[in-house]
Design a protein around this motif. Structure first.
Motif, short mmCIF file in Angstrom:
data_model
loop_
_atom_site.label_atom_id
_atom_site.label_comp_id
_atom_site.label_asym_id
_atom_site.label_seq_id
_atom_site.Cartn_x
_atom_site.Cartn_y
_atom_site.Cartn_z
N ASN A 57 43.29 40.22 41.94
CA ASN A 57 42.19 39.81 42.90
C ASN A 57 42.42 38.27 42.83
O ASN A 57 43.07 37.56 42.27
N SER A 60 37.29 32.08 44.66
CA SER A 60 37.22 30.64 44.89
C SER A 60 37.05 29.72 43.77
O SER A 60 36.18 30.44 42.75
N TYR A 72 41.51 28.55 46.01
CA TYR A 72 41.31 29.99 45.39
C TYR A 72 42.41 30.12 44.44
O TYR A 72 43.45 29.36 44.32
N ALA A 112 42.20 27.81 53.35
CA ALA A 112 42.53 29.04 54.01
C ALA A 112 42.18 30.10 52.87
O ALA A 112 42.54 29.96 51.82
N GLN A 113 41.59 31.05 53.12
CA GLN A 113 41.25 32.14 52.19
C GLN A 113 42.18 33.18 52.46
O GLN A 113 42.60 33.83 53.43
N PRO A 114 42.73 33.65 51.19
CA PRO A 114 43.75 34.57 51.18
C PRO A 114 43.22 36.02 51.74
O PRO A 114 41.91 36.15 51.31
N ILE A 115 43.93 37.05 51.80
CA ILE A 115 43.40 38.53 52.28
C ILE A 115 44.09 39.23 50.98
O ILE A 115 43.54 40.44 50.89
N GLY A 116 44.89 38.80 50.31
CA GLY A 116 45.14 39.50 49.04
C GLY A 116 46.31 38.83 48.16
O GLY A 116 46.48 37.53 48.46
N PHE A 126 49.72 34.36 47.13
CA PHE A 126 48.74 34.92 48.07
C PHE A 126 49.24 35.15 49.51
O PHE A 126 50.32 34.87 49.83
N MET A 127 48.66 36.32 49.97
CA MET A 127 48.87 36.79 51.53
C MET A 127 47.96 36.16 52.34
O MET A 127 46.53 36.22 51.84
N TYR A 128 48.17 35.79 53.45
CA TYR A 128 47.33 35.13 54.38
C TYR A 128 47.43 35.90 55.68
O TYR A 128 48.32 36.38 55.88
#
Length: 128
Positions: A57, A60, A72, A112-116, A126-128
């Motif tokens: 998981n 931030s 993150y 940028a907030q990751p999505i996974g 991280f995946m974006y």
């Protein structure tokens, strides 16, 4: 005593950032404390190799002077996440207080907030 997991966090922060006149830590000492917290956070987050992305998981961390997180960090859900997330919260609060106390300025760019999270070579990515 899981009912009050944030008592330790409160005591730690109230000790370091008390309004008492005895708190004469320099800006450099406070910055070193914040860096030490982040080093501990990284050590906890990196204590498990990334082999199964479903067990990872992210959260931030930090606090920019104009608001929002610094970035993150990925962590394994296999670790004891309670002390990990408490340390992340302690770091965020310490950095917020530091920014206010010392009049720190920063850019207001939101990271940028990751999505996974995926695993590559035993490392979380991280995946974006």
């Amino acid at each position: 005593m899981r009912k009050f997991p944030f008592i330790g966090l409160f005591l730690l922060l109230s000790t370091f950032f008390s309004c008492d006149e005895k708190n004469d830590a320099t800006q450099e000492q406070e910055a070193q404390y914040i860096q030490q917290l982040f080093t501990e956070i990284q050590a906890m987050a990196n204590s498990v190799p990334c082999e199964n992305e479903s067990q990872w998981n992210f959260t931030s961390y930090g606090s920019k002077a104009c608001g929002g997180p610094v970035g993150y960090i990925a962590f394994s859900t296999i670790i004891d996440t309670t002390p990990f997330l408490q340390k992340v919260a302690a770091h965020r609060i310490a950095q917020e207080n530091y920014n206010i106390k010392w009049g720190i300025v920063s850019d207001c760019a939101a990271p940028a907030q990751p999505i996974g999270v995926v695993c590559e070579n035993n490392l979380p990515v991280f995946m974006y």
